[in-house]
Design an enzyme around this catalytic site. Sequence first.
Site, PDB file in Angstrom:
ATOM      1  N   GLU A 275       0.835  -1.204   0.000  1.00  0.00           N
ATOM      2  CA  GLU A 275       0.000   0.000   0.000  1.00  0.00           C
ATOM      3  C   GLU A 275       0.872   1.258   0.000  1.00  0.00           C
ATOM      4  O   GLU A 275       0.537   2.261  -0.644  1.00  0.00           O
ATOM      5  CB  GLU A 275      -0.920  -0.003   1.226  1.00  0.00           C
ATOM      6  CG  GLU A 275      -1.902  -1.158   1.278  1.00  0.00           C
ATOM      7  CD  GLU A 275      -3.003  -1.043   0.235  1.00  0.00           C
ATOM      8  OE1 GLU A 275      -3.110   0.012  -0.418  1.00  0.00           O
ATOM      9  OE2 GLU A 275      -3.772  -2.001   0.074  1.00  0.00           O
ATOM     10  N   TRP A 278       1.900   1.702  -3.459  1.00  0.00           N
ATOM     11  CA  TRP A 278       0.835   2.267  -4.307  1.00  0.00           C
ATOM     12  C   TRP A 278       0.830   3.789  -4.175  1.00  0.00           C
ATOM     13  O   TRP A 278       0.656   4.508  -5.170  1.00  0.00           O
ATOM     14  CB  TRP A 278      -0.528   1.696  -3.929  1.00  0.00           C
ATOM     15  CG  TRP A 278      -1.661   2.413  -4.615  1.00  0.00           C
ATOM     16  CD1 TRP A 278      -2.480   3.349  -4.081  1.00  0.00           C
ATOM     17  CD2 TRP A 278      -2.046   2.309  -5.992  1.00  0.00           C
ATOM     18  NE1 TRP A 278      -3.367   3.827  -5.025  1.00  0.00           N
ATOM     19  CE2 TRP A 278      -3.125   3.205  -6.209  1.00  0.00           C
ATOM     20  CE3 TRP A 278      -1.592   1.533  -7.064  1.00  0.00           C
ATOM     21  CZ2 TRP A 278      -3.748   3.352  -7.451  1.00  0.00           C
ATOM     22  CZ3 TRP A 278      -2.224   1.674  -8.298  1.00  0.00           C
ATOM     23  CH2 TRP A 278      -3.277   2.578  -8.474  1.00  0.00           C
ATOM     24  N   TRP A 306     -20.824   9.768 -20.084  1.00  0.00           N
ATOM     25  CA  TRP A 306     -21.366   9.998 -18.751  1.00  0.00           C
ATOM     26  C   TRP A 306     -22.762  10.617 -18.851  1.00  0.00           C
ATOM     27  O   TRP A 306     -23.089  11.257 -19.847  1.00  0.00           O
ATOM     28  CB  TRP A 306     -20.463  10.933 -17.953  1.00  0.00           C
ATOM     29  CG  TRP A 306     -19.042  10.475 -17.799  1.00  0.00           C
ATOM     30  CD1 TRP A 306     -17.937  11.032 -18.366  1.00  0.00           C
ATOM     31  CD2 TRP A 306     -18.577   9.363 -17.036  1.00  0.00           C
ATOM     32  NE1 TRP A 306     -16.810  10.349 -18.003  1.00  0.00           N
ATOM     33  CE2 TRP A 306     -17.167   9.313 -17.182  1.00  0.00           C
ATOM     34  CE3 TRP A 306     -19.203   8.410 -16.231  1.00  0.00           C
ATOM     35  CZ2 TRP A 306     -16.384   8.345 -16.566  1.00  0.00           C
ATOM     36  CZ3 TRP A 306     -18.414   7.441 -15.617  1.00  0.00           C
ATOM     37  CH2 TRP A 306     -17.028   7.411 -15.773  1.00  0.00           C
ATOM     38  N   ASN A 341     -10.981   2.123   3.142  1.00  0.00           N
ATOM     39  CA  ASN A 341     -10.514   2.013   1.761  1.00  0.00           C
ATOM     40  C   ASN A 341     -11.365   1.075   0.918  1.00  0.00           C
ATOM     41  O   ASN A 341     -11.666   1.374  -0.246  1.00  0.00           O
ATOM     42  CB  ASN A 341      -9.052   1.552   1.733  1.00  0.00           C
ATOM     43  CG  ASN A 341      -8.465   1.608   0.335  1.00  0.00           C
ATOM     44  OD1 ASN A 341      -8.406   2.665  -0.270  1.00  0.00           O
ATOM     45  ND2 ASN A 341      -8.043   0.462  -0.187  1.00  0.00           N
ATOM     46  N   TRP A 359     -16.239  10.658 -13.096  1.00  0.00           N
ATOM     47  CA  TRP A 359     -15.312  10.375 -12.004  1.00  0.00           C
ATOM     48  C   TRP A 359     -14.744  11.663 -11.408  1.00  0.00           C
ATOM     49  O   TRP A 359     -14.437  11.715 -10.211  1.00  0.00           O
ATOM     50  CB  TRP A 359     -14.183   9.458 -12.466  1.00  0.00           C
ATOM     51  CG  TRP A 359     -13.233  10.039 -13.490  1.00  0.00           C
ATOM     52  CD1 TRP A 359     -13.327   9.929 -14.852  1.00  0.00           C
ATOM     53  CD2 TRP A 359     -12.037  10.797 -13.232  1.00  0.00           C
ATOM     54  NE1 TRP A 359     -12.268  10.578 -15.456  1.00  0.00           N
ATOM     55  CE2 TRP A 359     -11.467  11.108 -14.490  1.00  0.00           C
ATOM     56  CE3 TRP A 359     -11.395  11.235 -12.078  1.00  0.00           C
ATOM     57  CZ2 TRP A 359     -10.283  11.844 -14.613  1.00  0.00           C
ATOM     58  CZ3 TRP A 359     -10.214  11.968 -12.194  1.00  0.00           C
ATOM     59  CH2 TRP A 359      -9.671  12.267 -13.448  1.00  0.00           C
ATOM     60  N   TRP A 382      -9.214   7.324  -8.348  1.00  0.00           N
ATOM     61  CA  TRP A 382     -10.455   7.517  -9.101  1.00  0.00           C
ATOM     62  C   TRP A 382     -10.282   7.063 -10.545  1.00  0.00           C
ATOM     63  O   TRP A 382     -11.201   6.451 -11.122  1.00  0.00           O
ATOM     64  CB  TRP A 382     -10.906   8.974  -9.030  1.00  0.00           C
ATOM     65  CG  TRP A 382     -11.740   9.224  -7.818  1.00  0.00           C
ATOM     66  CD1 TRP A 382     -11.332   9.732  -6.616  1.00  0.00           C
ATOM     67  CD2 TRP A 382     -13.130   8.929  -7.661  1.00  0.00           C
ATOM     68  NE1 TRP A 382     -12.381   9.767  -5.727  1.00  0.00           N
ATOM     69  CE2 TRP A 382     -13.491   9.289  -6.333  1.00  0.00           C
ATOM     70  CE3 TRP A 382     -14.102   8.403  -8.499  1.00  0.00           C
ATOM     71  CZ2 TRP A 382     -14.795   9.133  -5.854  1.00  0.00           C
ATOM     72  CZ3 TRP A 382     -15.397   8.247  -8.008  1.00  0.00           C
ATOM     73  CH2 TRP A 382     -15.734   8.608  -6.709  1.00  0.00           C
TER      74      TRP A 382
END
Length: 481
Positions: A275, A278, A306, A341, A359, A382
Site C-alpha cells: 500500500e 501504491w 457519462w 478504503n 469520475w 479515481w
Amino acid sequence: MTTQLLWFRHDLRLADHAALAAALEGGGRVLPVFVLDDGAAGAQAYGGASRWWLRQSLASLAESLAGRGAPLLLAKGRAETILPALAAGLGAATVHAGRAVEPWARDQSRRVHEALQDAGRALRLHTTVVLREPHGFGSGSGKPYAVYTPFAKAMLAAGEPGMPLPAPAAIPGAEPPAGGETLDSLGLYPVAGEPDWAAGFPAHWQPGEAGAQARLARFAAGPIARYDAARNLPGVEGSSGLSPHLRWGEVSARQVWNAASQAAQGSGAETFLKEILWREFSYHLLWHRPELPERCLRPAYEKFPWQPHAPLLAAWQQGRTGYPIVDAGMRQLWRSGWMHNRVRMVAASLLVKHLLQPWRDGAAWFWDTLLDADLASNSASWQWVAGCGTDAAPYFRVFNPVLQGEKFDPAGAYVRRWVPELARLPDAFIHRPWEAPAPVLAAAGLRLGHDYPRPVVDAAEGRARALAALAALRPDSADAA
C-alpha cells in the site's frame, strides 16, 4: 551570524526531515515558515476538511518548534514574493524546502527558485514526501512506469530506503519579522461563527507529529500482523489510519516503511508495504503525467458517455443511495473526514458505473471532504476505479454493492454504526432492506422511502447500463472482457 530559511510545505514534522537537517547543517539560525498560497494552487486549493487538519497540524508544529527554540512564521500570499522578501530581510542566502510533486506546487517551486536566483539567493529542494523521487526513478528503458507491478518490483529491488533521521533536540531560531499571520488570520476552515461541521473530527483524530507517531506505534504493535485480512473489513479497526498523517507529512514514508518492516513478518506487513508502494506509484504517475487530476490517462475515455445528474450525485454525497454499505461510507466520510478504503472503492464504483456520474465529480467531493485528500492518490485511485488510468481496473468489472457489503460486513457492524436507521434489521436484510418482509421492517421500526431510501438504481440494471455505456466507445478504446 548566517540565517537559513526553512520552508515547510507538505512535511509538517521535525523527525526525518531532510530540509530541516540541511538548514541546521548550514549553520547559524533557522527561521521556519509556512506559506498558505491559495492563488498558486488555484482549483487544487485545499478543501474544507484539509483546511481543518492543516490548522491543527500547524498549531502542533508551532508548539514543537517553540519547544526547541524556533518560532514558526505563518504567511499568506504568493510564495515567490514572500520568501525572497524574507530572505532579503534576514540576509539568508538559502531557502531549504521539501520537493513537491503536485503540478501547481512544482510551478510554485520554479517561480520561487527564479525569484531567489534573480536576487543572488538559492532554493534547495530535498526529499521529504516520498521514499524515492519520481523524477529520478524510471524503468530500464529510462521511461517512467505506467503499471504498478513492475514499479513495485523495481522499488523493492532498489533496496531499503535507509534509516529515518531523528528530530533535532534544539533549533537555533531566528527572530521573525513583525506582521506575520496567525492561525485565525489564515482563514482556515471552519470559520468562527459558522456551523462547525468538523466538530466531530477531534473524536477520531489527533493531527500533528505526536498523533502520527502514536498511531504508527499502535498499528505496528499489533494490528499490522492482521492487516492482510482485516484491512478489507470496515466493521473492525483493521486499517492503519495513517493516511491523513502521511498526506500532511507529519510522519514520513520512510518512518512508516521502517516501522512496518521491523514490526512484523508475514503477509500482513507485506500487504501494508504494498500500500505504501501504491502511494509512491501515484506520486510517480502525477510527476510524469501532471494531467492526472483533470484528464483521463487513457485518452479514449474522454469520450465516455457519462450522464451527469445532480440529484443522483447529491444522493451519493449525502449517503442516501439506498445501498447500505455505500451510504455508511459516505456518512462516515462526512462525520469523520475519512472512509474505509474498501468502501471507497465500492462507493466510487457505484458512482461511476451504476450511476454513470463523471469520475471527476467524485474526485472533487473526496477532495473537499477527506482529511487525507492527496492529489496524487485521490486522482490515481479515481482513474483506477473509472478504468481510465494507465494501470486501472477494467471498467467492465463492476462492484455489486450488496455482495460487497455481505462479504466484507457480514454482520452489518459497519452499516449499523453509520446508518443507525437500519440498526434493528436482521443480518439477512442489513445489506438489502428492500427485500425485508413488511413484518420485519415494522419490527425494525423502518419505513422504506421515508426513514431510509429505496435504491436509486437497481443493481442489475445499473450494471447493464454501465456495460452499454462502455460498448458505446470505439472498439479500440473499450476494455476487452
